[in-house]
Design a protein around this motif. Structure first.
Motif, PDB file in Angstrom:
ATOM      1  N   ARG A   1      -6.836   5.014   6.883  1.00 13.32           N
ATOM      2  CA  ARG A   1      -7.730   3.849   6.939  1.00 13.32           C
ATOM      3  C   ARG A   1      -7.868   3.282   8.356  1.00 13.32           C
ATOM      4  NH1 ARG A   1     -10.508   2.290   2.089  1.00 13.32           N
ATOM      5  NH2 ARG A   1      -9.211   2.854   0.311  1.00 13.32           N
ATOM      6  N   ALA A   2      -7.033   3.730   9.281  1.00 14.02           N
ATOM      7  CA  ALA A   2      -7.033   3.148  10.629  1.00 14.02           C
ATOM      8  C   ALA A   2      -8.393   3.257  11.300  1.00 14.02           C
ATOM      9  CB  ALA A   2      -5.957   3.829  11.486  1.00 14.02           C
TER      10      ALA A   2
ATOM     11  N   LEU B   1      -2.239  -3.526   4.153  1.00 10.00           N
ATOM     12  CA  LEU B   1      -2.813  -2.653   5.163  1.00 10.00           C
ATOM     13  C   LEU B   1      -3.391  -3.475   6.320  1.00 10.00           C
ATOM     14  CD1 LEU B   1      -4.651   0.542   4.096  1.00 10.00           C
ATOM     15  CD2 LEU B   1      -5.225  -0.559   6.235  1.00 10.00           C
TER      16      LEU B   1
ATOM     17  N   GLN C   1      -0.529  -4.797   8.468  1.00  9.14           N
ATOM     18  CA  GLN C   1      -0.014  -3.771   9.372  1.00  9.14           C
ATOM     19  C   GLN C   1      -0.939  -3.595  10.574  1.00  9.14           C
ATOM     20  OE1 GLN C   1       0.447  -0.349   6.741  1.00  9.14           O
ATOM     21  NE2 GLN C   1       1.426  -1.691   5.250  1.00  9.14           N
TER      22      GLN C   1
ATOM     23  N   ASN D   1       0.819  -1.210   0.000  1.00 12.03           N
ATOM     24  CA  ASN D   1       0.000   0.000   0.000  1.00 12.03           C
ATOM     25  C   ASN D   1       0.856   1.264   0.000  1.00 12.03           C
ATOM     26  OD1 ASN D   1       0.634  -0.762   2.809  1.00 12.03           O
ATOM     27  ND2 ASN D   1      -0.612   0.991   3.397  1.00 12.03           N
ATOM     28  N   TRP D   2       1.977   1.235   0.734  1.00 10.18           N
ATOM     29  CA  TRP D   2       2.843   2.411   0.757  1.00 10.18           C
ATOM     30  C   TRP D   2       3.563   2.584  -0.572  1.00 10.18           C
ATOM     31  CZ3 TRP D   2       1.775   5.933   3.955  1.00 10.18           C
ATOM     32  CH2 TRP D   2       1.302   5.641   5.236  1.00 10.18           C
TER      33      TRP D   2
ATOM     34  N   THR E   1      -2.173   4.074   5.271  1.00 11.96           N
ATOM     35  CA  THR E   1      -2.594   3.317   6.454  1.00 11.96           C
ATOM     36  C   THR E   1      -3.296   4.209   7.469  1.00 11.96           C
ATOM     37  OG1 THR E   1      -0.755   1.777   6.179  1.00 11.96           O
ATOM     38  CG2 THR E   1      -1.791   1.860   8.346  1.00 11.96           C
TER      39      THR E   1
END
Length: 671
Positions: free
Chosen positions: A216-217, A152, A155, A124-125, A213
Motif C-alpha cells: 500500500r506504500a 496502516l 505506520q 493490519n498485520w 503495508t
C-alpha cells in the motif's frame, strides 16, 4: 535538518486549507459505511484516505522544513497523537466495554487481541497473518477490524519524516542535488517498488496483500508526488470542469465497477486514487460549476470534519447489530438508523473529546499533551492485562473444576456412564492458546498455511517408548492430539507431530481446496517417514461426508506399505455454525444438526477398492452422532471449538474410546 531552499529546486507545495479534500473525505467515509452496511463489500474509500493523507502530510512536512529548516520529531509525534488518539481511543474503550455485554464470550480472546493491535497501530498485520492462518480463518469479524486502515496510516505517518530526512541527507551529502527534486525521485522509487510488489503479491496472495503495508506504500507516495508536482499543473477551466466531476464519479463507482475485496490493492487501486487526483487537479484550476463547489460546500466540509469519527463508529455498530440480532443482513431502516447513530456519535466525539484536546497549544504545553495521550492509552492496557489475568485464572479454574463424573464427555455415550443433569456444558477457557492442541504453542512444531517446509516435534514418552506414532496431516488430524497425549503414558507411546495448516495427507488437491504449498508439503513429508519410519502413522481416513476414501489418501498410504502401518480414523462431521457462539444464544438441540447428509452411516472404506494392507481403520462416529443427530454437546462437554474442529476437552475425553482400536493396532505390530 538544514534549510532546503534552492533556486533550482521544485517549488515548495503550498500548505493551505483545501475544502474540496474535506468533501472527498466525507464522500469516502460515507461510501465505506454504505458498502459495509448494505452491499457487504468494500468501496475503495480507504484508498481515497491513503492518497489524501500522502498529499497532506507531505505538504505539511515540507512546509515545516521551509519555515523552520527542520522537523521537530517530538513535536510532530505529539501533534500526530493529539489529532489521532482522542476519538480513536474513546471508540476503542467504548467498543471493548460494549463487547463484554454484546459479544459472545467465545469471541473475547479475538476481541481483546484486536483491541490491542488497533490501539498500537498494527491491526493490519494481525489481519494479514490471520488471512493466511488456517486456524484463524473461521474467526468472526470483530468490531475493531476496520482499524486496519488506521493502523496502516499510522505506520505511514511515523515513517514519512524518516523518508524526508533520508531524502535531504541523500540530496545534501551524497548527490549534491536539490532536496525536493531528490525527494520526488525517492517517492517515485517507492511508488515503482511498492506498486510492483503490490501487483505481484495481490496475484499470488490477495488476502495478505490487502493488509500489507508494503503493498500500500505506493498510494501514499503517489500523494506525496502529487504535492510536489501540483504547482506545475494547470488545466483549462472547461477541461477541469469535466475532469472534476468525472473524478467524483470514479470515486463513487469504484466499488461497483471492480471487485475491490478480491482485486485490491494491486493496479486496480489506481481507479479510486485516480479519481482523487482528478478532483484535486480540477480544484486547482477551478470552475464556477466545478466539483470543488459541491465538495467544498458547508455540508460536505462539516461532514468531512467528522469523517474520522464516522469511519470509526460505523463498523462496531454494524457488528453489534449482527451479533445482537443473530443475522448477517440488515434492512434499509435499520441501516439508516445505524448511519444516524454514527453521525450523532461522531459529532459528540468531536465536540466533547477531539476539539478540547486539539485546542491545547502544543508548543506551550507539550507535557500536558503527553499526559493526555498517556491517559488515553492506560485504559486500553488495563483492559488488556485484566483479560490476560482472567484467561489465566479461567484456565486454572478449569483444571480445578473439571471432573470426569460431571463432565464425562465422550464417555457418556458408553453404557453405564451418565452425564448428570443441570451441569452447564464445559469448554476450554476463552484463551486462544488453550483452545488449540498444545503443539500449536510452538511455531517450530507445525507448518503454516502458505509454507511448504516439514516441521515436526515429539511429545508423550520421548525416552525409551514402546511405540512411536506419527500424527500426520492438517488440523483434522491435529485435533486428535489431546486424546493421543492422554494415552501416551499408558501405552508408553511417543507422538511425532507432522502438521500442516489447511492440508491433508494426500496426493490430490481436491479441486484446488489444497493449495500448492500443501501439495509440496505432501511430497516432502513422505521422506522422513520413509527414512526413519515410525511404528505407525496416525491420520484421517475420510473427508467430511464423502462416500468413499479419497484416492489421494490411498496413494500416500501405498508409499508407506511395507515400511510402516497406518491408523486411519474417520473424520468428524461439520456443523452448521460455530458451536461455542451458537450455544451462548441457542439450545443444544438448535446447535446440533441432522446426521443425514453430514455423516454417511456406511463407513467409506467398506465400499472403497484398492486400500493397501498396511491400513487399519477406526470409526468413532457414535461419539459424535447417534442414528439421527450429530450433537453439539456430549456428556456436558462442548464437542467443537468452532464449526468443525474438535474441542481440546472433548478430544481429551475421546482418549478412552480411542484406546481400544489404537491399542489393538499397536499390539498387532508385535505379532
Amino acid at each position: 535538518m538544514d534549510n532546503i531552499e534552492n533556486s533550482s529546486d521544485l517549488k515548495a507545495p503550498e500548505k493551505r486549507f483545501r475544502p474540496e479534500l474535506e468533501g472527498v473525505r466525507a464522500v469516502a467515509a460515507l461510501l465505506v459505511a454504505i458498502y459495509h452496511i448494505w452491499l457487504g463489500s468494500v468501496s475503495g474509500g480507504v484508498d481515497v484516505f491513503f492518497i489524501v493523507s500522502g498529499y497532506l502530510i507531505t505538504t505539511s512536512l515540507l512546509s515545516r522544513m521551509v519555515k523552520y529548516g527542520r522537523i521537530n520529531l517530538a513535536e510532530y509525534l505529539l501533534g500526530l497523537g493529539k489529532r489521532l488518539f482522542p476519538v480513536a481511543y474513546v471508540v476503542i474503550i467504548t467498543v471493548a466495554l460494549l463487547s463484554i455485554v454484546i459479544m459472545p464470550l467465545s469471541q473475547w480472546p479475538q476481541l481483546i487481541s484486536h483491541m490491542f493491535s488497533s490501539a498500537f497501530y498494527f491491526q493490519n498485520w494481525q489481519l494479514a497473518f490471520n488471512a493466511v492462518d488456517y486456524l484463524a480463518q473461521t474467526n468472526n469479524s470483530s468490531p475493531f477490524q476496520h482499524f486496519w486502515a488506521l493502523s496502516l496510516q499510522g505506520q505511514f505517518y511515523v515513517t514519512w519524516p524518516l523518508v524526508i530526512f533520508l531524502s535531504v541527507m541523500l540530496a545534501k551529502k551524497l548527490l549534491k542535488t536539490p532536496v525536493r527534486k531528490t525527494l520526488l525521485g525517492v517517492l517515485a522509487f517507492i511508488f515503482i517498488a511498492s506498486m510492483s510488489y503490490s501487483i505481484y503479491i495481490t496475484e499470488v496472495n490477495q488476502p495478505w496483500a490487502y493488509f500489507d503495508t508494503f503493498a500500500r506504500a505506493w498510494e501514499f507516495s503517489l500523494g506525496g508526488m502529487l504535492a510536489l508536482l501540483l504547482p506545475y499543473l494547470r488545466l483549462p477551466k472547461s477541461f477541469s470542469f469535466v475532469l472534476g466531476w468525472a473524478g467524483l464519479a470514479v470515486i463513487c463507482l469504484t466499488g461497483i465497477l471492480v471487485p475491490v475485496s478480491t482485486m485490491f490493492p494491486g493496479y486496480a487501486a489506481l481507479l479510486p486514487i485516480s479519481g482523487v487526483i482528478m478532483v484535486i487537479l480540477a480544484a486547482e484550476t477551478g470552475h464556477g460549476f466545478g466539483v470543488e463547489k459541491l465538495l467544498g460546500s458547508k455540508p460536505f466540509m462539516y461532514f468531512g470534519g467528522i469523517s474520522y469519527g464516522f469511519y470509526l463508529w460505523h463498523y462496531p455498530l454494524l457488528i453489534f447489530y449482527y451479533n445482537y440480532f443473530g443475522t448477517d443482513t440488515i434492512p434499509i431502516q435499520w441501516g439508516l438508523l445505524i448511519l444516524v447513530i454514527t453521525f450523532v456519535l461522531s459529532v459528540a466525539s468531536v465536540r466533547l473529546v477531539e476539539s478540547p484536546i486539539r485546542t491545547i497549544n502544543l508548543r506551550e504545553a507539550k507535557g500536558k499533551v503527553a499526559a493526555v495521550l498517556v491517559a488515553l492509552v492506560v485504559p486500553v492496557l488495563a483492559v488488556y492485562f485484566s483479560w490476560d489475568i482472567y484467561a489465566s485464572q479461567a484456565k486454572d479454574n478449569l483444571n480445578d473444576d473439571y471432573n470426569q463424573q460431571d463432565y464425562p464427555g465422550a464417555l457418556a455415550v458408553d453404557e453405564g456412564v451418565d452425564a448428570p443433569d443441570g451441569v452447564e456444558p464445559i469448554l476450554n477457557p476463552p484463551g486462544s492458546e488453550s483452545n488449540l492442541p498444545d503443539f500449536y504453542s510452538d511455531k517450530d512444531c507445525y507448518t503454516d498455511l502458505e509454507e511448504a517446509g516439514v516441521s515436526h516435534c515429539s511429545y508423550g514418552q520421548t525416552e525409551n517408548p514402546d511405540y512411536t506414532v506419527a500424527l500426520v496431516g492438517g488440523s483434522h488430524t491435529g485435533h486428535w492430539f489431546p486424546a493421543l497425549d492422554r494415552l501416551s503414558d499408558e501405552l508408553n507411546m511417543q507422538i511425532d507431530v507432522y502438521n500442516k495448516d489447511g492440508c491433508r495427507f494426500t496426493t490430490d488437491d481436491f479441486g484446488g481446496a489444497m493449495n500448492e504449498s500443501c501439495m509440496k508439503w505432501n511430497e516432502k513429508v513422505i521422506e522422513p517417514l520413509l527414512e526413519d519410519p515410525p511404528d505407525m502413522v496416525f491420520g484421517t481416513a475420510t473427508v467430511n461426508n464423502m462416500q468413499k476414501v479419497p484416492e489421494g489418501y490411498i496413494e500416500q498410504w501405498e508409499k508407506l506399505d511395507g515400511v510402516t502401518e497406518v491408523f486411519a480414523i474417520r473424520d468428524n462431521p461439520r456443523m452448521g455454525e460455530r458451536i461455542p457462539e451458537c450455544l451462548e444464544t441457542k439450545s443444544e438441540e438448535e446447535c446440533s444438526i441432522e446426521r443425514e447428509g453430514s455423516l454417511p452411516k456406511t463407513p467409506p472404506w467398506e465400499i472403497t477398492e484398492g486400500i493397501p494392507d498396511n491400513v487399519t481403520f477406526a470409526d468413532l462416529s457414535e461419539y459424535f452422532c447417534d442414528e439421527d443427530t450429530c450433537h453439539s454437546v456430549v456428556g456436558n462437554v462442548i464437542v467443537y471449538r468452532d464449526v468443525h474442529h474438535i474441542s481440546n476437552l472433548y478430544s481429551y475425553t475421546l482418549a478412552e474410546p480411542l484406546k481400544k482400536p489404537l491399542k489393538k493396532a499397536l499390539e498387532n505390530l508385535d505379532e
